[in-house]
Motif scaffolding. Structure first.
Motif, mmCIF file in Angstrom:
data_model
loop_
_atom_site.group_PDB
_atom_site.id
_atom_site.type_symbol
_atom_site.label_atom_id
_atom_site.label_comp_id
_atom_site.label_asym_id
_atom_site.label_seq_id
_atom_site.Cartn_x
_atom_site.Cartn_y
_atom_site.Cartn_z
ATOM 1 N N THR A 204 7.384 9.553 -6.456
ATOM 2 C CA THR A 204 7.165 8.597 -5.381
ATOM 3 C C THR A 204 8.241 8.699 -4.306
ATOM 4 O OG1 THR A 204 6.067 7.081 -6.896
ATOM 5 C CG2 THR A 204 6.864 6.150 -4.837
ATOM 6 N N ARG B 22 -0.454 8.587 -8.037
ATOM 7 C CA ARG B 22 0.899 8.480 -8.608
ATOM 8 C C ARG B 22 1.179 9.671 -9.522
ATOM 9 N NH1 ARG B 22 5.221 5.681 -9.927
ATOM 10 N NH2 ARG B 22 5.686 5.244 -12.099
ATOM 11 N N ARG C 226 1.280 3.402 3.751
ATOM 12 C CA ARG C 226 -0.026 3.839 4.259
ATOM 13 C C ARG C 226 -0.660 2.775 5.149
ATOM 14 N NH1 ARG C 226 -2.385 6.777 -1.204
ATOM 15 N NH2 ARG C 226 -0.946 8.545 -1.134
ATOM 16 N N ALA D 45 -3.147 4.610 -4.023
ATOM 17 C CA ALA D 45 -1.748 4.896 -4.324
ATOM 18 C C ALA D 45 -1.542 5.037 -5.835
ATOM 19 C CB ALA D 45 -0.847 3.798 -3.754
ATOM 20 N N VAL E 198 4.056 2.623 -1.696
ATOM 21 C CA VAL E 198 3.228 3.694 -1.119
ATOM 22 C C VAL E 198 2.077 3.096 -0.318
ATOM 23 C CG1 VAL E 198 1.652 5.602 -1.679
ATOM 24 C CG2 VAL E 198 3.855 5.410 -2.864
ATOM 25 N N ALA E 199 1.424 2.087 -0.864
ATOM 26 C CA ALA E 199 0.313 1.448 -0.156
ATOM 27 C C ALA E 199 0.802 0.780 1.130
ATOM 28 C CB ALA E 199 -0.373 0.428 -1.066
#
Length: 137
Positions: free
Chosen positions: A103, A99, A77, A95, A73-74
């Motif tokens: 996800t 959570r 981004r 992130a 996720v990071a």
């Protein structure tokens, strides 16, 4: 340079699968009675809600560790421009805080996910250009 908890091979696999998913379009002829040869196999590129690529992506992401999912996720981004490599710890913290166990669905909702993950990897100095079509464990 920060380190990733997820391997570049795993991210590369997801890049390819996400690009396959992004190529799908909404169903334009849902009642088509023709066979694939008649319509130039266009139905293959239509999303009918039963996409095996989506199931594969969801299964793959669900099997990742919590740290790998957070990094994924990071990384998305980072590729989207929400921060810089110098702000990696902040991106990762955000992130982790967001959570919620969904996800895969969150990431699949991001347009051009594959490109964003590739751009995120580039920020780490990883030029991902290999095509991988089999899962990496």
């Amino acid at each position: 340079m920060p380190e990733l908890a997820i391997s570049s091979d795993k991210v590369g696999f997801l890049i390819e699968k996400a690009r396959q998913f992004d190529a799908k379009d909404i169903a334009s002829d849902p009642d088509s009675g023709s066979n694939g040869a008649d319509d130039d196999m266009i139905d293959v590129l239509e999303d009918n809600g039963e996409d095996p690529v989506v199931r594969e992506i969801v299964g793959f992401i669900s099997a990742l560790s919590e740290d790998e999912q957070i990094d994924l996720v990071a990384l998305m981004r980072l590729g989207r421009g929400d921060g810089t490599i110098e702000e990696w710890s902040d991106l990762r913290r955000e992130a982790a805080e967001g959570r919620n166990g969904r996800t895969a669905r969150y990431l699949l909702g991001e347009p051009l996910l594959g490109d964003l993950l590739a751009e995120g990897l580039e920020e780490f100095g990883v030029d991902w250009s290999n095509e991988r079509t089999t899962p990496v464990h």
